[in-house]
Design a protein around this motif. Structure first.
Motif, mmCIF file in Angstrom:
data_model
loop_
_atom_site.group_PDB
_atom_site.id
_atom_site.type_symbol
_atom_site.label_atom_id
_atom_site.label_comp_id
_atom_site.label_asym_id
_atom_site.label_seq_id
_atom_site.Cartn_x
_atom_site.Cartn_y
_atom_site.Cartn_z
ATOM 1 N N GLU A 96 38.547 28.050 27.677
ATOM 2 C CA GLU A 96 39.207 27.343 26.594
ATOM 3 C C GLU A 96 40.724 27.432 26.735
ATOM 4 O O GLU A 96 41.273 28.409 27.224
ATOM 5 C CB GLU A 96 38.785 27.930 25.237
ATOM 6 N N ARG A 97 41.398 26.367 26.355
ATOM 7 C CA ARG A 97 42.845 26.323 26.228
ATOM 8 C C ARG A 97 43.562 26.987 27.394
ATOM 9 O O ARG A 97 43.431 26.564 28.533
ATOM 10 C CB ARG A 97 43.240 26.930 24.871
ATOM 11 N N GLY A 98 44.331 28.035 27.127
ATOM 12 C CA GLY A 98 45.147 28.646 28.164
ATOM 13 C C GLY A 98 44.359 29.213 29.310
ATOM 14 O O GLY A 98 44.815 29.220 30.466
ATOM 15 N N TRP A 99 43.159 29.700 29.057
ATOM 16 C CA TRP A 99 42.355 30.277 30.132
ATOM 17 C C TRP A 99 42.044 29.220 31.191
ATOM 18 O O TRP A 99 42.093 29.500 32.393
ATOM 19 C CB TRP A 99 41.051 30.846 29.576
ATOM 20 N N GLU A 100 41.722 28.023 30.767
ATOM 21 C CA GLU A 100 41.415 26.969 31.727
ATOM 22 C C GLU A 100 42.639 26.630 32.574
ATOM 23 O O GLU A 100 42.539 26.378 33.775
ATOM 24 C CB GLU A 100 40.920 25.721 30.998
ATOM 25 N N THR A 101 43.822 26.646 31.956
ATOM 26 C CA THR A 101 45.049 26.359 32.696
ATOM 27 C C THR A 101 45.318 27.424 33.744
ATOM 28 O O THR A 101 45.706 27.127 34.875
ATOM 29 C CB THR A 101 46.242 26.271 31.726
ATOM 30 N N ILE A 102 45.121 28.680 33.379
ATOM 31 C CA ILE A 102 45.274 29.769 34.338
ATOM 32 C C ILE A 102 44.324 29.561 35.514
ATOM 33 O O ILE A 102 44.719 29.650 36.686
ATOM 34 C CB ILE A 102 44.986 31.130 33.667
ATOM 35 N N TYR A 103 43.082 29.280 35.195
ATOM 36 C CA TYR A 103 42.067 29.115 36.235
ATOM 37 C C TYR A 103 42.429 27.979 37.180
ATOM 38 O O TYR A 103 42.247 28.079 38.394
ATOM 39 C CB TYR A 103 40.713 28.860 35.576
ATOM 40 N N GLN A 104 42.965 26.893 36.651
ATOM 41 C CA GLN A 104 43.232 25.712 37.466
ATOM 42 C C GLN A 104 44.546 25.794 38.232
ATOM 43 O O GLN A 104 44.667 25.254 39.334
ATOM 44 C CB GLN A 104 43.242 24.457 36.573
ATOM 45 N N GLN A 105 45.561 26.484 37.681
ATOM 46 C CA GLN A 105 46.897 26.394 38.253
ATOM 47 C C GLN A 105 47.450 27.687 38.832
ATOM 48 O O GLN A 105 48.239 27.648 39.772
ATOM 49 C CB GLN A 105 47.878 25.876 37.194
ATOM 50 N N ALA A 106 47.104 28.813 38.275
ATOM 51 C CA ALA A 106 47.693 30.067 38.730
ATOM 52 C C ALA A 106 47.017 30.550 40.013
ATOM 53 O O ALA A 106 45.870 30.207 40.307
ATOM 54 C CB ALA A 106 47.587 31.125 37.641
ATOM 55 N N ARG A 107 47.747 31.378 40.762
ATOM 56 C CA ARG A 107 47.202 31.955 41.990
ATOM 57 C C ARG A 107 46.659 33.350 41.681
ATOM 58 O O ARG A 107 47.403 34.216 41.213
ATOM 59 C CB ARG A 107 48.277 32.050 43.063
ATOM 60 N N PRO A 108 45.391 33.602 41.940
ATOM 61 C CA PRO A 108 44.826 34.922 41.619
ATOM 62 C C PRO A 108 45.282 35.990 42.607
ATOM 63 O O PRO A 108 45.580 35.711 43.769
ATOM 64 C CB PRO A 108 43.314 34.689 41.725
ATOM 65 N N LEU A 109 45.345 37.217 42.119
ATOM 66 C CA LEU A 109 45.615 38.351 43.000
ATOM 67 C C LEU A 109 44.438 38.586 43.935
ATOM 68 O O LEU A 109 44.616 38.963 45.094
ATOM 69 C CB LEU A 109 45.873 39.609 42.165
ATOM 70 N N LEU A 110 43.265 38.405 43.433
ATOM 71 C CA LEU A 110 42.053 38.446 44.258
ATOM 72 C C LEU A 110 40.991 37.606 43.580
ATOM 73 O O LEU A 110 41.028 37.400 42.359
ATOM 74 C CB LEU A 110 41.570 39.888 44.488
#
Length: 546
Positions: A501-515
């Motif tokens: 939901e909301r910000g979580w989806e944006t993180i998942y789609q755009q941010a680079r994960p550490l692992l």
């Protein structure tokens, strides 16, 4: 004596003894193939609560075995062990009793959770053996072998053999009960009534879904088995099943009728009590999905070679022959599940696991289709060595499927087939990549512990309690703090889009994960560094809970 070969067939239908050996060999192969990965597949969403329930059952059993029957048979003691924590343990407990048994017998050699999961793996092995053996009794042995291999090489079904939950035991019991009814109608031997009643009864004591088994059986009896024995099977089998369902479930001993009524009532109202959402074709559906979802998911989660063979097996259902009745039964079973899941009241979440009992019948159709194809090729080219021909055709159709299973390990439940372009193609077309935390594998947990510093605070979405339960099982460091709300040092996201939901989806789609755990380039679960609250990725502001 050499077996008599029928015109156009490769191998004469097996004797009951030979079919039994055929099934036993394939069952053993299935267990051996699944055993190494028992502890590698991530602990799924439901398992930690089930494991806690199993431990209560083990404690109650130890109390009863000690001779203190008055304490063990106290109604509160029975409820506490067999019927508590119903929100997380809504199903009857027979499958958990099986988990307790395999843990007691093999826990010395197989570390948890593998010792619990061994119950599902053994059920899967038995299921493959039954599928191969039944098909081999009525069709050339090549069909029996192919049917067993088709089931073994379905990655999603194979994945459920590694999960200690209701789905694989129910699938095996559903098929065993169907097999008992089918064989009793054919030869009238009472042992098949016993198989029907015991299997269906244990199914009743495992999950509400088993109460639906009589529907496709009665449909088959009306259409293809109108003998008097068919109705004897229905009546005697159901009576025995109801008795077994009570005997196998101490939670039902106190109020047998009331327990079953409550189970049915709760199961039919899950759209209100547990409205789990589904991500399908690029949209999130709160509960009710389009009628075609189960059909589409079947086609895109089964290897294409198996689908081709199953389509060929449909010929057996319309032609005469010894296996026609079996083919009709399989077609009715597949049609029943597709029709059931098309109803607005039916739950369709969690991939294909809610209609897992359908896939053994699809495998039998594939086995019958394989025999049809092999017979056609033999007639066209005049093969002098049919066994070699069968082996070559087997490699052609089942080697790609088996390699596909190996390639997705241990992310079996994220498998998508060739029709949709694999996991990456499915993700582009709006299909759910992961849903059940099985992507949090042993390997991912090791990397997580290597990455997170001591005392790290982690927002875990969509279920922070899951990681707390893993800590209680000794599978994650206890110094880590998992929470549902900021502030935190890190964010741990499961890529279940139905719940992003909301910000979580944006993180998942755009941010680079550490692992991250990835399959075919698709992120299944990822760990992210928490920023100061306003990043380009659009994380939720500090203190905000999405």
């Amino acid at each position: 004596m050499n077996p008599i070969r029928e015109p156009g067939s490769l191998i004469h239908p097996c004797s009951a003894r030979t079919a039994g050996w055929l099934g036993a060999i394939l069952a053993l192969i299935s267990v051996v193939a699944g055993f190494p990965g028992l502890n590698e597949v991530g602990v799924t969403w439901d398992e930690p609560r089930y494991f806690q329930s199993v431990e209560r059952i083990q404690a109650w059993t130890a109390l009863a075995a000690s001779g203190d029957l008055s304490a063990a048979m106290d109604p509160e003691a029975i409820r506490a062990a067999w019927d508590s924590d119903r929100y997380y343990n809504p199903h009857p407990p027979a499958y958990k009793a099986a988990m307790a048994l395999t843990d007691a017998l093999f826990g010395r050699w197989v570390p948890r959770p593998g010792s619990f999961r061994l119950s599902s793996l053994l059920a899967f092995g038995l299921l493959v053996g039954l599928v191969a053996g039944l098909t081999g009794r009525l069709a050339p042995a090549a069909a029996g072998i192919a049917a067993g291999l088709a089931l073994l090489c379905m990655p999603r079904v194979f994945g459920h053999a590694h999960v200690a939950a209701t789905d694989m035991p129910l699938t095996m019991l559903w098929f065993a009960g169907t097999m008992g009814a089918f064989l009793y109608v054919r030869d009238g031997r009472r042992r098949w009534i016993l198989l029907l009643g015991v299997a269906m009864g244990l199914g009743f004591a495992t999950k509400f879904t088993a109460f639906l088994l009589p529907v496709p059986l009665v449909a088959w009896m009306l259409l293809a088995a109108r003998e008097k024995r068919a109705w004897q099977a229905a009546l005697y089998g159901l009576a025995l099943a109801l008795l077994v369902a009570v005997l196998a479930n101490p939670a039902a001993w106190l109020h047998p009728i009331g327990y079953q009524a409550r189970l049915i009532g709760e199961s039919l109202s899950r759209d209100f009590s547990v409205p789990i959402s589904t991500y399908y074709a690029g949209r999130i559906y709160p509960y009710v999905v389009p009628w075609h979802e189960a059909i589409v998911m079947t086609f895109i989660t089964v290897p294409v070679a198996t689908l081709v063979l199953a389509a060929g097996g449909l010929r057996t259902a319309v032609q005469g022959g010894r296996a026609r009745s079996l083919a009709v039964l399989c077609v009715l079973q597949v049609g029943f599940w597709w029709a059931l899941l098309a109803l607005p009241s039916s739950p369709n979440h969690d991939g294909v696991r809610l209609w897992l009992p359908m896939f053994p019948f699809l495998a039998i159709l594939a086995g019958l289709g394989f025999e049809q194809l092999a017979g056609l090729v033999e007639r066209r080219i005049g093969a002098e060595r049919p066994v070699v021909l069968v082996a070559l055709l087997g490699l052609l159709f089942f080697l790609p499927a088996s390699l596909g299973t190996v390639r997705v390990a241990p992310y079996y439940l994220s498998y998508y087939g060739e029709l949709v372009g694999g996991p990456s193609g499915a993700a582009r077309r709006g299909m759910e990549a992961t849903y059940w935390f099985d992507a949090v594998t042993a390997g991912f947990r090791d990397r997580l512990e290597e990455t997170l510093p001591e005392g790290a605070r982690v927002v875990a979405y969509p279920n922070h309690e899951y990681y707390q339960l893993l800590q209680g099982m000794g599978l994650l460091r206890k110094d880590l703090s998992f929470t549902k709300a900021p502030p935190a040092d890190y964010v741990l996201l499961l890529g279940r889009k139905a719940m992003l939901e909301r910000g979580w989806e944006t993180i998942y789609q755009q941010a680079r994960p550490l692992l991250a755990a990835e399959l075919d380039g698709v992120e299944l679960v990822g760990l992210y560094a928490w920023s100061d609250g306003t990043s380009e990725a659009g994380e939720p502001a500090e203190g905000e809970v999405p």
